[in-house]
Design an enzyme around this catalytic site. Structure first.
Site, PDB file in Angstrom:
ATOM      1  N   HIS A   1      -2.454   7.155   7.285  1.00 43.56           N
ATOM      2  CA  HIS A   1      -1.489   8.053   6.645  1.00 43.56           C
ATOM      3  C   HIS A   1      -2.158   9.355   6.209  1.00 43.56           C
ATOM      4  CE1 HIS A   1       2.382   6.062   6.337  1.00 43.56           C
ATOM      5  NE2 HIS A   1       1.857   4.955   5.856  1.00 43.56           N
TER       6      HIS A   1
ATOM      7  N   GLN B   1       2.948   9.985   1.565  1.00 46.74           N
ATOM      8  CA  GLN B   1       4.264   9.332   1.562  1.00 46.74           C
ATOM      9  C   GLN B   1       5.129   9.767   0.380  1.00 46.74           C
ATOM     10  OE1 GLN B   1       2.411   5.203   2.197  1.00 46.74           O
ATOM     11  NE2 GLN B   1       4.375   5.031   3.223  1.00 46.74           N
TER      12      GLN B   1
ATOM     13  N   GLY C   1       0.826  -1.193   0.000  1.00 49.54           N
ATOM     14  CA  GLY C   1       0.000   0.000   0.000  1.00 49.54           C
ATOM     15  C   GLY C   1       0.859   1.242   0.000  1.00 49.54           C
TER      16      GLY C   1
ATOM     17  N   HIS D   1      -4.154   1.036   7.991  1.00 45.09           N
ATOM     18  CA  HIS D   1      -2.809   1.613   7.980  1.00 45.09           C
ATOM     19  C   HIS D   1      -2.718   2.768   6.972  1.00 45.09           C
ATOM     20  CE1 HIS D   1       1.757   1.087   8.064  1.00 45.09           C
ATOM     21  NE2 HIS D   1       1.564   1.865   7.012  1.00 45.09           N
ATOM     22  N   GLU D   2      -3.216   2.523   5.750  1.00 39.70           N
ATOM     23  CA  GLU D   2      -3.106   3.540   4.694  1.00 39.70           C
ATOM     24  C   GLU D   2      -4.000   4.746   4.983  1.00 39.70           C
ATOM     25  OE1 GLU D   2      -0.663   3.330   2.784  1.00 39.70           O
ATOM     26  OE2 GLU D   2      -0.260   1.219   3.179  1.00 39.70           O
TER      27      GLU D   2
ATOM     28  N   CYS E   1       6.226  -0.243   7.334  1.00 38.07           N
ATOM     29  CA  CYS E   1       5.797   0.893   6.526  1.00 38.07           C
ATOM     30  C   CYS E   1       6.970   1.367   5.684  1.00 38.07           C
ATOM     31  CB  CYS E   1       5.323   2.008   7.458  1.00 38.07           C
ATOM     32  SG  CYS E   1       4.802   3.492   6.588  1.00 38.07           S
ATOM     33  N   LEU E   2       6.700   1.686   4.428  1.00 35.34           N
ATOM     34  CA  LEU E   2       7.765   2.169   3.543  1.00 35.34           C
ATOM     35  C   LEU E   2       8.349   3.484   4.045  1.00 35.34           C
ATOM     36  CD1 LEU E   2       6.052   1.431   0.094  1.00 35.34           C
ATOM     37  CD2 LEU E   2       7.856   0.105   1.213  1.00 35.34           C
TER      38      LEU E   2
HETATM   39 NI    NI Z   1       2.733   3.048   5.757  1.00 37.54          NI
END
Ligand code: NI
Length: 182
Positions: free
Chosen positions: A140, A51, A46, A136-137, A94-95
């Site tokens: 963000h 991000q 995701g 999670h997304e 998480c990225l």
């Molecule tokens: Ni993330």
């Protein structure tokens, strides 16, 4: 198509509340294509617009496994969780949060209302891993990272580790190599 740089903690852009998307045009389509490509390249399941430095309510997700030949990316614009049920604990990463995974408690099942790429209202109810990814997304989009759910101690340790890494980088900037090979 182009790959977009992914911002990482503690970048302040990850902590902002996002604006709703109101214009569904070619610029948005291009951003979606680039975000999807960036997510696959990372690789991640995701990616949320903040991000990559865009403060808008847009996420792309793909929870089809690595072995699946056909990738099924889903785009959710202005997503909101309208109902949730039950609890589950799953390992998250998480990225934008480097070198850390941790168990996070989330809802087991969620209903999300969102708009698709054409701006059409949609609704979807998912559970288990898919529900984790969406929670999670969507977090963000409100400036929330999964580390916010960790214990104060764990979070403090992680912040310390990142601070150390950043200081190290400042003290010894990467040297440009002298080349002798013509
Ligand atoms: Ni993330």
């Amino acid at each position: 198509m182009s790959l977009l740089p992914i911002l990482t903690f503690p970048d302040p852009a990850l902590r902002q509340d996002t604006e709703k998307v109101t214009t569904f045009d070619g610029t948005l389509d291009t951003l979606i294509i680039d975000m999807t490509e960036t997510m696959y390249e990372a690789p991640g399941v995701g990616l949320a617009a903040p991000q990559i430095g865009q403060s808008i309510a847009l996420i792309v997700v793909d929870i089809s496994g690595e072995d699946d030949e056909e990738k099924k990316a889903m785009v959710m614009i202005n997503p909101e969780i309208t109902a949730k049920e039950g609890k589950q604990v799953d390992e998250e990463g998480c990225l934008s949060v480097l070198d850390l995974t941790a168990s996070v408690k989330r809802s087991k099942k969620v209903t999300v209302s969102y708009q698709d790429v054409n701006g059409t209202e949609q609704e979807m109810t998912v559970e288990d891993r898919f529900a984790v990814v969406l929670q999670h997304e969507i977090d963000h989009l409100h400036g929330i990272l999964f580390i916010d759910y960790l214990s104060t101690l764990k979070r403090a340790l992680y912040k310390k580790k990142i601070k150390k890494q950043l200081n190290k980088r400042k003290q010894s900037p990467p040297k440009t190599k002298e080349r002798h090979d013509n």
